[in-house]
Enzyme design. Sequence first.
Site, mmCIF file in Angstrom:
data_model
loop_
_atom_site.group_PDB
_atom_site.id
_atom_site.type_symbol
_atom_site.label_atom_id
_atom_site.label_comp_id
_atom_site.label_asym_id
_atom_site.label_seq_id
_atom_site.Cartn_x
_atom_site.Cartn_y
_atom_site.Cartn_z
ATOM 1 N N GLU A 93 -4.880 1.840 3.230
ATOM 2 C CA GLU A 93 -4.708 0.388 3.994
ATOM 3 C C GLU A 93 -4.778 0.595 5.501
ATOM 4 O O GLU A 93 -5.328 -0.003 6.119
ATOM 5 C CB GLU A 93 -3.413 -0.252 3.518
ATOM 6 N N GLU A 94 -4.335 1.718 5.850
ATOM 7 C CA GLU A 94 -4.148 1.994 7.191
ATOM 8 C C GLU A 94 -5.218 2.206 8.200
ATOM 9 O O GLU A 94 -5.286 1.614 9.575
ATOM 10 C CB GLU A 94 -3.376 3.593 7.506
ATOM 11 N N HIS A 143 4.667 4.572 12.614
ATOM 12 C CA HIS A 143 3.593 5.473 12.514
ATOM 13 C C HIS A 143 3.864 6.942 13.097
ATOM 14 O O HIS A 143 2.735 7.736 13.495
ATOM 15 C CB HIS A 143 2.225 4.948 13.098
ATOM 16 N N HIS A 172 0.894 -1.222 -0.003
ATOM 17 C CA HIS A 172 -0.016 -0.010 -0.009
ATOM 18 C C HIS A 172 0.880 1.242 0.154
ATOM 19 O O HIS A 172 1.910 1.276 0.552
ATOM 20 C CB HIS A 172 -0.894 0.201 1.069
ATOM 21 N N GLU A 209 4.978 -5.502 3.744
ATOM 22 C CA GLU A 209 4.318 -4.496 4.843
ATOM 23 C C GLU A 209 5.512 -4.049 5.473
ATOM 24 O O GLU A 209 6.600 -4.511 5.620
ATOM 25 C CB GLU A 209 3.230 -5.462 5.489
ATOM 26 N N ASP A 235 6.334 1.859 6.382
ATOM 27 C CA ASP A 235 5.180 1.323 6.250
ATOM 28 C C ASP A 235 4.355 2.511 5.287
ATOM 29 O O ASP A 235 3.950 3.501 5.858
ATOM 30 C CB ASP A 235 4.485 1.591 7.797
#
Length: 1023
Positions: free
Chosen positions: A259-260, A357, A214, A285, A226
């Site tokens: 996706e998140e 994140h 993604h 991923e 990510d």
Amino acid sequence: MRAAGCGGTGVAALTTKLSRSISQHQPKSMPQASVNSEQNPSVPNSPSAHKPARSQSAQSAPSRAKWFVRFFRSVFGYRKTSLTFLVALVFAATLLLSWADSSLDFSVDMPTSKHEQAVLSRSWESLQKIARTKHTYTSEGNDEVHAYLEAHIASLVAKKPYMELDTDKNGTRRVMFDVKYLSYDSVSYYESNNLVVRVNGSDSSLPALLVSAHYDSVPTSYGVTDDGMGVASMLGLLEHYSSVAQPKRTIIFNFNNNEEFGLYGAQAFLAHPWFSQIAYFLNLEGTGAGGKAILFRGTDYGIVRHFSSVRFPFASSLFQQGFNNRLIHSETDYSVYIKAGLRGLDLAFYKPRDIYHTTRDSIQNTNIKSLWHMLSSSLDFVEHVSSQTIDLDEEVHAEAGKRDLALYTSFWNHFVVFSVSQVVSANIALLVVVPVASLLLLFIIFRCNKGWGFNFVNAIKYPLSLVASVLVLTFVSQVIIVPSNPFLVNSSIGLLVATLFSLFLLLNYIVLNGLNLVFKSFKGHQHDEKLIVMCESSFLTWILLLWSTVKLSHNKFGDDHTGELFIPILFSLQAVACFLGFLGWCFKPSKKVKVSREEHQPLLSSNGSNYGTQDDDDSLAPSSSLSLQSGFSENCEVHETKSFSYDWLVQFLVIVPISSLIIFNSGSLILNGLNKSIQESLSAQNLIYKFIQIFVIVWSIPFLPFIFKLNRIIVLALSLVLLYGFFAVNITDAFNDANPLKLRFLETISMDTSPPTNLVTVSARSMDVVKDILEDMPSLKDSKTELSIDSLGDGMSLYSYETPLIPHLVPGVKNLTDYLSIDVLKDSSSVSDSPFGLLTGELKINVPRNRNCKIDFNMSNTVIKVSDTKFMESKRSPVRTVIVYNEDKYENKSSSVIGAGVPEGFSRDSKGNSVFKDMDGISQLQLNKLNWDKPYHIGFQWVPEIVESESVWSEKIRTKKLGVNIECYWGDLDQLAEKDKAGNPVVQDRVPAFEELLHYSPSYVSWANRDRGMVSVTKYIEV
């Protein structure tokens, strides 16, 4: 010649023969011969007395032989010095090898071919461009990344006629589906803009392979790991296949979006016409930030074993067990594909989660070698599967429930994989064969009177020591360490493990040797105690293996045990060491009648049979079945020979090095993946500390059979580590620049008050440091705003305060009320349905420059009447059907569209509107659109009061009213450029409250988003 003692065994036969041979060839001294001749006339003079004197070199031969034997025994005998050296060597090797195995520098080589170097270079350049800005789905940066990817992919696809690109432009592929994973339970509407590439294979009969990643990030992250690494790796694969020959198997690439916050892109791809070609997948991923990419999960043994084609495999099914048992609170697109029936792998970065994140997931915190590890693994696997027909092609349509799961691991680029059925069969064989063989050998030992003085005292020492040590370890961990510094594992997991490991070894050393002192006068209390400890450890491992086998034979999601491959290995090592000890006793001569001491003579020296230094620390062990001094007292029976055996060395080498490496490598892998999750919940904290205790205990067990002979140097070293650990626990910061405190931010504007309230909420673990950080913000101090703290449960708190810092989300918007307005086009009063019929509502939601809104249907108004006339709140939502209109039509005859004929699940009406029906109730509707300015136009039907089976539904107060809460999100953090009234350019922060926190927070704090955006605007209405 016979020797006194109880220690010889068959394993030491070679040593015994060597001693005898040296003794037989050793010349007698001349003076001794003369004396014997003179004192006993019946004995003729030795022939040697009449021979000429030997040369000096001949006379020195016995000395050389004696020196060799002394050296051999001093080095390899069961001595404290030898044991200490080996223990220290094992510790050093364990730490070094485990570190090197997980290190990019030592286990991954950069590409050497020009082609791979070029592919890697272009992939790295693509990653830099992707990570130039934050690019969450609700930001304009997301469109910029999409545009770059589309242009770059199109240029690659143009190189080969068998490559093609399909784009979901302008939301032409609209889907609705229910999302139920982790904390999500909603129906979602999604307009896809995935980029899908197909590299057609030369053999169209073969099922296709999917590669997926993604390209969106969370609002606070640049999305390097990510999932920029995954996207860049896919671009590298496309670069490769655009310059080589056509593959045999078709390869499909899904560059998916959003996706998140719901795995939307992968879910939307299931509706793509190319999806039906696919049988296998590789999902790329990142749930960490850099390092090595690990094989997280595999759907089954059949596909996982093809991962052996990877040149730098890094894998552990321990993570698979953690995911399947919900110990890891995050998900990937892997879960979407496996539910769709595909077979494949989940390859991902896994540490550290405190950078994951956050703004620190950036180029500066990763390197090109990390990218190469994922890219090379992807390239090898895809090339292996796509270049040939594989065995799985014949069973593509096999039922998922019949597929055998895999247990796998890797070490130093060697990959090992077994199926569950293979491991269960091997475990059953071990569970049966080892006890039977052990009992047979024990029968021989005791039946043939080999003299093993096993008794109750021998048997009870180790269990007592183990239980006492575990209790003390638990007390120290839970009563001393956790209260004094509960978050220590965040920054100093190694310190904590070293401290508790030293404590546990010292406790067992003290207890076991203390019991030996207490029972010193007890006959046989030290009779081969290391073998007894090995046997009892083996029995404990046998019980663990039995439990694991039973669980594996009934393995299921939520109770997964595919990470327990190490258990049969550890049991096998323990069993082999025990067999060596049993065999030694079996070949030991049987007990004979005790004879007088005068009848025995040392083999090589009249000074005694114990060679080497006589210091206690270096003395040969009297506690081995094969030791030099196996007699315990003068009452011990005499045996035919006394063997200078070295079985302890073989047993040590069998048990300790391999077991230590397996246990430490597995434990450190888990801790490095989990230790940062201590910031996510109290239950995670308890789990981590519990695992640390288990890890320390299990890692200690291989060393415990030899704990009796630890040198004072090792004891001193362990004591120093323990003392330093207790001191450091109280002064070491749990959070620092390298291991930051992770806080989550959301600013919420509520339109339900006048004027609107502007509230900042921060979620974190309950700790004073968070309160201190927030109260130190200038805006709080200037406005004298009070910080509110509310418990979220499970050790988490929500810190909130009203902020005077107004967000600037959209150019031209000056008033907060302009961010959200709702037009009610149809409500319960606009229809004449009976209270027992379906009521219809229709809304138009106006939000400028927005892509995501959430609608919660109020369940608090719905009650259920039970047979005893009591009322209880229903957990079911009254809403049964929702519709998202494609066009902005305010007059829509929804009653003709939403009716009894609408099927369950997702469907489209004749006008192309998206409809979703769920008779279990729809509590939440997620709206995701690509058009920034188009309003949301939705309709819904609900049941205010209805009889279904035995239940009667009714409204509490407002029979015909349904509560609807709308919340819309903005996630863009780039600065906003506008012009003031004079026409001068003005640059403003979009979210000043967040920028303030970034600017004034300590360096040991990292910030992440709490929800789908950085700012949300809410409004509650009733229809």
